[in-house]
Design an enzyme around this catalytic site. Structure first.
Site, short mmCIF file in Angstrom:
data_model
loop_
_atom_site.label_atom_id
_atom_site.label_comp_id
_atom_site.label_asym_id
_atom_site.label_seq_id
_atom_site.Cartn_x
_atom_site.Cartn_y
_atom_site.Cartn_z
N HIS A 51 2.69 3.38 -9.03
CA HIS A 51 2.49 1.96 -9.34
C HIS A 51 3.70 1.40 -10.10
O HIS A 51 4.12 0.27 -9.86
CB HIS A 51 1.21 1.77 -10.16
CG HIS A 51 -0.04 2.14 -9.42
ND1 HIS A 51 -0.27 1.75 -8.12
CD2 HIS A 51 -1.13 2.87 -9.78
CE1 HIS A 51 -1.45 2.22 -7.71
NE2 HIS A 51 -1.98 2.91 -8.71
N LEU A 105 10.92 -20.61 -4.84
CA LEU A 105 9.86 -19.79 -4.23
C LEU A 105 8.62 -19.87 -5.09
O LEU A 105 8.71 -19.92 -6.32
CB LEU A 105 10.32 -18.33 -4.16
CG LEU A 105 9.31 -17.33 -3.59
CD1 LEU A 105 9.30 -17.40 -2.06
CD2 LEU A 105 9.64 -15.88 -4.00
N ASP A 138 0.84 -1.21 0.00
CA ASP A 138 0.00 0.00 0.00
C ASP A 138 0.87 1.26 0.00
O ASP A 138 1.98 1.25 0.53
CB ASP A 138 -0.90 -0.03 1.25
CG ASP A 138 -2.04 0.97 1.16
OD1 ASP A 138 -2.28 1.51 0.06
OD2 ASP A 138 -2.68 1.22 2.20
C1 FPP Z 1 -1.99 0.23 -3.24
O1 FPP Z 1 -1.52 1.56 -3.26
C2 FPP Z 1 -1.52 -0.46 -4.41
C3 FPP Z 1 -2.31 -1.06 -5.34
C4 FPP Z 1 -3.77 -1.08 -5.28
C5 FPP Z 1 -1.72 -1.71 -6.53
C6 FPP Z 1 -0.53 -2.55 -6.26
C7 FPP Z 1 0.27 -2.63 -7.48
C8 FPP Z 1 1.62 -2.66 -7.55
C9 FPP Z 1 2.47 -2.72 -6.37
C10 FPP Z 1 2.34 -2.60 -8.86
C11 FPP Z 1 2.07 -3.70 -9.83
C12 FPP Z 1 2.04 -5.05 -9.26
C13 FPP Z 1 2.71 -6.12 -9.74
C14 FPP Z 1 2.49 -7.43 -9.11
C15 FPP Z 1 3.69 -6.05 -10.83
P1 FPP Z 1 -2.55 2.74 -3.43
O2 FPP Z 1 -2.63 3.06 -4.88
O3 FPP Z 1 -3.84 2.39 -2.78
O4 FPP Z 1 -1.81 3.89 -2.65
P2 FPP Z 1 -2.49 5.05 -1.79
O5 FPP Z 1 -3.24 4.38 -0.66
O6 FPP Z 1 -1.31 5.83 -1.31
O7 FPP Z 1 -3.38 5.81 -2.71
#
Ligand code: FPP
Length: 224
Positions: free
Chosen positions: A29, A124, A12
């Site tokens: 992202h 893994l 997150d």
């Molecule tokens: C949460 O941060 C993150 C997500 C909903 C997406 C997770 C995606 C990635 C880590 C990148 C791509 C993944 C892979 C497996 C290659 P948020 O956007 O909710 O952040 P915020 O709470 O600060 O808005």
């Protein structure tokens, strides 16, 4: 000392990381995907960790603006295609949990192809949660057992879930202290760790420190 076989992470803070830098959320992202690579490589070379489960897209994330959802889908597809050598080099098997039905044919194809190519890798297993919600997972499992006219017990329900393995340690980045519908059944006796670090800033060095903290905890599993 506690064994650490199954690590799960709620990644997150990508949006906040980007906002702090005056960037668009998508940049957060993108950086987040690089951290996925670093953490997966670290786990593949860790002597105990056998499974790493990452929350990438929840059943609730469809509520985000269409543009962000589309970007995440494209980023994921690109990652799965471009990182094949990293999976092979580190002997990482790729799997998913969640309902893949709503995804585009090209993303489904990339998922299927990487699963097939990495299926014999042994160091893994990296499990990416996609269109995943624990409530949805439990409901699908119960319906499956009903359809098969099987009795519902802890064991039959456990085995009907997408993820039948318990979590040892669950980490959430970004300072939020909630579970957000992730692996509700599997974290029954997991140790929880919340760090303020935003996912794009998370490193294998911090993960190592968290693992040291986990090792020293006393896990009793309801006993004394
Ligand atoms: C949460 O941060 C993150 C997500 C909903 C997406 C997770 C995606 C990635 C880590 C990148 C791509 C993944 C892979 C497996 C290659 P948020 O956007 O909710 O952040 P915020 O709470 O600060 O808005």
């Amino acid at each position: 000392m506690n064994e650490l076989k199954h690590l799960a992470i709620i990644m997150d803070g990508n949006g906040r990381w980007a906002k702090q830098r005056g960037l668009s959320r998508t940049k957060g992202h993108e950086k987040g995907a690089e951290v996925v690579r670093e953490i997966t490589t670290y786990c593949a070379n860790h002597p105990e960790i056998k499974t790493l489960t990452l929350y990438a897209f929840s059943t609730e994330n469809w509520k985000r603006p269409k543009m962000e959802v589309n970007f995440l889908m494209k980023l994921l597809e690109r990652y799965l295609k471009n990182e094949e050598t990293t999976y092979m080099k580190n002997e990482v098997k790729f799997e998913t949990i969640g309902n893949l039905e709503p995804f585009s044919p090209s993303l489904k194809k990339a998922i299927k192809s990487l699963k097939e190519k990495t299926k014999n890798n042994k160091k893994l297993t990296q499990i990416i949660a996609l269109n995943y919600g624990a409530q949805d997972e439990i409901v699908r499992a119960v319906n499956k057992l009903c359809k098969e006219k099987k009795e519902i017990t802890i064991d039959t329900l456990n085995d009907a879930l997408d993820m039948p393995y318990p979590i040892d340690l669950l980490i959430r980045t970004s300072g939020e202290q909630r579970i957000s519908n992730f692996l509700l059944w599997q974290i029954a006796y997991a140790e929880l760790f919340f760090t303020k670090t935003l996912w794009p800033d998370f490193t294998s060095t911090e993960l190592e420190q968290i693992i040291q903290n986990y090792k020293k905890r006393e896990r009793r599993f309801g006993g004394i």
